[in-house]
Design an enzyme around this catalytic site. Sequence first.
Site, mmCIF file in Angstrom:
data_model
loop_
_atom_site.group_PDB
_atom_site.id
_atom_site.type_symbol
_atom_site.label_atom_id
_atom_site.label_comp_id
_atom_site.label_asym_id
_atom_site.label_seq_id
_atom_site.Cartn_x
_atom_site.Cartn_y
_atom_site.Cartn_z
ATOM 1 N N CYS A 68 -36.944 -11.833 -3.100
ATOM 2 C CA CYS A 68 -37.033 -11.072 -1.840
ATOM 3 C C CYS A 68 -38.121 -9.999 -1.888
ATOM 4 O O CYS A 68 -38.525 -9.489 -0.846
ATOM 5 C CB CYS A 68 -35.688 -10.460 -1.490
ATOM 6 S SG CYS A 68 -34.358 -11.653 -1.518
ATOM 7 N N HIS A 77 -36.462 -4.611 3.307
ATOM 8 C CA HIS A 77 -35.955 -5.974 3.153
ATOM 9 C C HIS A 77 -34.606 -6.050 3.858
ATOM 10 O O HIS A 77 -33.740 -5.185 3.676
ATOM 11 C CB HIS A 77 -35.812 -6.297 1.659
ATOM 12 C CG HIS A 77 -35.065 -7.564 1.409
ATOM 13 N ND1 HIS A 77 -35.314 -8.721 2.123
ATOM 14 C CD2 HIS A 77 -34.061 -7.867 0.529
ATOM 15 C CE1 HIS A 77 -34.504 -9.672 1.685
ATOM 16 N NE2 HIS A 77 -33.737 -9.180 0.729
ATOM 17 N N ASN A 95 -30.737 -12.838 5.920
ATOM 18 C CA ASN A 95 -31.649 -12.515 4.822
ATOM 19 C C ASN A 95 -32.595 -13.704 4.616
ATOM 20 O O ASN A 95 -32.165 -14.776 4.192
ATOM 21 C CB ASN A 95 -30.815 -12.238 3.565
ATOM 22 C CG ASN A 95 -31.655 -11.911 2.347
ATOM 23 O OD1 ASN A 95 -32.871 -12.108 2.337
ATOM 24 N ND2 ASN A 95 -31.011 -11.420 1.310
#
Length: 324
Positions: A111, A251, A281
């Site tokens: 990520c 994020h 996500n």
Amino acid sequence: MTTRIIATGAYAPGQVITNDDMAKVVDTSDEWITQRTGIKERHISSGENTSVLAVNTARQLLCRAGKKAEDIDLIIIASVTADYGTPSLGCMVQKEIGASNAVAFDITAACSGFMFALSIADKYIKTGIYNNAIVIGAETLSKIVDWSDRSTCVLFGDGAGGAYVEKSQTDGIIEEEIGSKGELYDILTEGHTECKNVFNDKKEEPDPLWYVNMNGREVFKFATKSVVKSVERVLKNAGVTADEIKFVVPHQANTRIVDVISNKLGIPHEKFYMNIDRYGNTSSASIPIALNELNEKGLIERGDKVILTGFGGGMTWGTMLVSW
Ligand code: UT7
């Protein structure tokens, strides 16, 4: 000399899966997912692989930056869900858009991947090796989640986002850092492949570590600690105060993580740009997808100070302070 984000872009598959749709697949509810994560829906590929999402983003970047494909010097794609082990997504994008003069490769930092890729592009540009780059985070996480594991499958979505960056004498990246803590690697893993061959006696059984495996609470703790410290260091090194920041693009993993980060940093929640409710996500794609939305809405103006910050598997983190 610095590196400036000239254009942003994003692409997500058309199919949208709501929390109620998820409740038909696993034992979960809209209430649990919304309260624990902030996610309401996510885009899930109905067949488009990661390269398709990356190519669509790259085409948009060229169009928005007003550049010809042959003018591109560097293509870096961050992903943990590339179509192949080789070729890289970068080379596939290079072919599809016709960027015949570029060098193209992929990097993996989960990520935090977009932050790592942008950091690498920035170094090539600042050292004068290249004048510009296309940097993309692209993922089809739907192919590596265990759709029978409610603790992970509800969290992720598919998508791509990116930026066209080039050499700048004025505004651009002011300060940045990337970091890793490999000793924690096993709290978040995916895509494990076993060493099976005709000369050992490994059985042909599915590898459970192929799927996303995560110790959610440990990742939560790592995320809040690493991001807060990283943003504090970057601000301090740049001599910029938290009050001067117009937006933070974090994020998009969990709204509760962002709540903690906002409180610890003393940066009001309204300054954190969030779209996790509509995307879930998307790993390396999450920061550039959110940044692109912020940009498309016209919420940032030239000279505004924006922080991009993320954490991810590895474990890794990355933060960038930019003057827009
Ligand atoms: O990009 C980096 C990727 N990862 C992250 O950022 C993840 C960071 N961690 C988190 O966001 C949170 O830890 C989660 C959202 C993953 C989980 O939230 P939590 O508050 O830590 O929940 P938990 O794992 O402690 O589970 C609480 C309960 C459990 O039931 P019991 O044992 O209390 O009866 C779980 O079985 O919730 C249950 N549960 C669910 N219930 C309904 C877990 N997943 C679900 C679900 N629906 N989808």
